[in-house]
Design a protein around this motif. Structure first.
Motif, short mmCIF file in Angstrom:
data_model
loop_
_atom_site.label_atom_id
_atom_site.label_comp_id
_atom_site.label_asym_id
_atom_site.label_seq_id
_atom_site.Cartn_x
_atom_site.Cartn_y
_atom_site.Cartn_z
N ARG A 82 -59.66 18.94 -47.54
CA ARG A 82 -59.75 20.42 -46.56
C ARG A 82 -59.73 19.64 -45.11
O ARG A 82 -58.73 20.60 -44.14
CB ARG A 82 -60.77 20.26 -46.88
CG ARG A 82 -62.11 20.48 -45.54
CD ARG A 82 -63.53 21.06 -45.55
NE ARG A 82 -64.30 21.64 -44.26
CZ ARG A 82 -65.26 21.00 -43.08
NH1 ARG A 82 -66.10 19.96 -44.63
NH2 ARG A 82 -66.19 21.62 -42.61
N PHE A 83 -59.79 18.44 -44.84
CA PHE A 83 -59.11 18.01 -43.09
C PHE A 83 -57.82 18.21 -42.99
O PHE A 83 -57.42 17.66 -41.60
CB PHE A 83 -59.45 16.36 -43.14
CG PHE A 83 -61.26 16.47 -43.18
CD1 PHE A 83 -62.13 17.37 -42.41
CD2 PHE A 83 -62.16 15.83 -43.97
CE1 PHE A 83 -63.48 17.93 -42.14
CE2 PHE A 83 -63.54 15.92 -43.75
CZ PHE A 83 -64.21 16.44 -43.01
N GLU A 86 -57.32 21.33 -42.17
CA GLU A 86 -57.43 21.76 -40.48
C GLU A 86 -57.00 20.70 -40.00
O GLU A 86 -57.22 21.24 -38.20
CB GLU A 86 -59.18 21.26 -40.77
CG GLU A 86 -60.22 21.95 -41.28
CD GLU A 86 -61.47 22.02 -41.17
OE1 GLU A 86 -61.82 20.73 -40.65
OE2 GLU A 86 -62.67 22.73 -42.20
N GLN A 87 -55.75 19.85 -40.35
CA GLN A 87 -55.24 19.23 -38.73
C GLN A 87 -55.74 18.33 -38.37
O GLN A 87 -55.68 18.39 -37.39
CB GLN A 87 -54.23 20.61 -38.14
CG GLN A 87 -53.23 21.03 -38.47
CD GLN A 87 -51.85 20.05 -39.42
OE1 GLN A 87 -51.29 19.91 -39.27
NE2 GLN A 87 -51.82 20.77 -40.76
N ASP A 88 -57.81 18.22 -39.10
CA ASP A 88 -58.48 17.23 -38.15
C ASP A 88 -58.15 15.86 -38.83
O ASP A 88 -58.93 15.33 -39.85
CB ASP A 88 -59.77 17.69 -38.50
CG ASP A 88 -60.80 16.49 -37.54
OD1 ASP A 88 -59.96 15.55 -37.09
OD2 ASP A 88 -61.51 17.47 -37.92
N PHE A 89 -56.97 14.84 -38.99
CA PHE A 89 -56.30 13.46 -38.78
C PHE A 89 -57.49 12.77 -38.78
O PHE A 89 -57.19 11.78 -39.39
CB PHE A 89 -55.14 13.70 -38.40
CG PHE A 89 -54.48 14.48 -38.84
CD1 PHE A 89 -53.81 14.49 -40.34
CD2 PHE A 89 -53.41 15.31 -38.16
CE1 PHE A 89 -52.33 15.37 -40.67
CE2 PHE A 89 -52.24 16.18 -37.80
CZ PHE A 89 -52.00 16.01 -39.92
N THR A 90 -58.44 12.41 -37.59
CA THR A 90 -59.12 11.31 -37.36
C THR A 90 -60.17 11.75 -38.97
O THR A 90 -60.35 10.17 -39.12
CB THR A 90 -59.75 12.06 -36.47
OG1 THR A 90 -58.76 11.99 -35.11
CG2 THR A 90 -60.70 10.79 -35.80
N LYS A 91 -60.90 12.47 -39.00
CA LYS A 91 -61.56 13.04 -40.58
C LYS A 91 -60.91 12.63 -41.17
O LYS A 91 -61.90 11.81 -42.41
CB LYS A 91 -62.25 14.03 -39.79
CG LYS A 91 -63.13 14.74 -38.99
CD LYS A 91 -64.17 15.92 -39.20
CE LYS A 91 -65.26 16.38 -37.99
NZ LYS A 91 -65.94 17.61 -37.83
N LEU A 92 -60.13 13.48 -41.56
CA LEU A 92 -59.02 12.94 -42.85
C LEU A 92 -59.01 11.29 -43.07
O LEU A 92 -59.17 11.27 -44.15
CB LEU A 92 -57.37 13.28 -42.81
CG LEU A 92 -56.34 12.62 -44.08
CD1 LEU A 92 -57.16 12.97 -45.04
CD2 LEU A 92 -54.97 13.75 -43.16
N ARG A 94 -60.75 8.82 -41.50
CA ARG A 94 -62.00 8.69 -41.97
C ARG A 94 -62.22 8.14 -43.78
O ARG A 94 -63.10 7.99 -44.30
CB ARG A 94 -63.38 8.76 -41.21
CG ARG A 94 -64.75 8.32 -41.86
CD ARG A 94 -65.00 8.67 -40.46
NE ARG A 94 -65.31 9.74 -39.02
CZ ARG A 94 -65.75 10.77 -39.11
NH1 ARG A 94 -66.73 11.16 -38.85
NH2 ARG A 94 -65.01 11.28 -37.41
#
Length: 189
Positions: A82-83, A86-92, A94
């Motif tokens: 999912r992350f 979404e290209q949300d590498f900070t959450k990925l 984590r």
């Protein structure tokens, strides 16, 4: 993250991407099947019927543990995918680190409890006393190996969540071949 190595499955024609992604998974399943088959063939041929029965008696417990670890890793990979999508590498990052830590702690607790209670588990399953000691030893070895099983599956799930199913296939092929060599070395020799 190196963006050149990332696989974006949200763009382009879907059918070739699905085939490209699932073909290594299908081939990998073949190599997973070779583990137990090779173990059974070598143990049955070179040690005997009781050892083969002990291996078979421990197999249901081993399969439940394996499916438990695979399920946990796949569940964690849903959030990773999912992350990543979404290209949300900070959450990925984590989620990946939390998955490694939480899954690792769970696996270590499972290994410790399983190693200590292997005989009790097998007695609960009404394993014949003639093969109980061999089945217990084999199951304890399986419990220790769960650490490596978790490491493989969490890495493979992480890579798959990012669209890379080939890297885990290469490792699976190498480990299946290594299993054959080590079985021959430790069982036959």
């Amino acid at each position: 993250m190196n963006k050149k190595k990332l696989v974006d499955m949200t763009r382009g024609p879907i059918v070739p991407q699905i085939i490209h992604f699932t073909l290594p998974l299908i081939i990998g399943n073949f190599f997973v099947l070779t583990y137990n088959a090779v173990d059974s063939i070598i143990v049955g041929r070179y040690i005997g019927a009781n050892a083969l029965a002990a291996l078979g008696a421990a197999s249901p417990v081993m399969n439940v543990l394996l499916f438990l670890i695979i399920g946990i890793c796949l569940g964690m990979s849903v959030l990773m995918g999912r992350f990543f999508g979404e290209q949300d590498f900070t959450k990925l990052k984590r989620v990946v680190s939390t998955s490694f830590i939480a899954g690792g702690v769970f696996t270590l607790v499972l290994v410790a409890l399983g190693f200590l209670f292997s005989k009790t588990i097998l007695l609960f399953l009404n394993i014949p006393l003639a093969i109980l000691d061999d089945a217990t030893t084999y199951l304890q070895i399986i419990f220790i190996g769960l650490v490596f099983t978790f490491i493989y599956h969490i890495y493979a799930s992480t890579l798959r969540s990012m669209g890379n199913s080939k890297a885990s296939l290469y490792f699976l092929i190498a480990s299946a071949l290594l299993n054959v060599v080590l079985d021959l070395l430790f069982v036959v020799v």
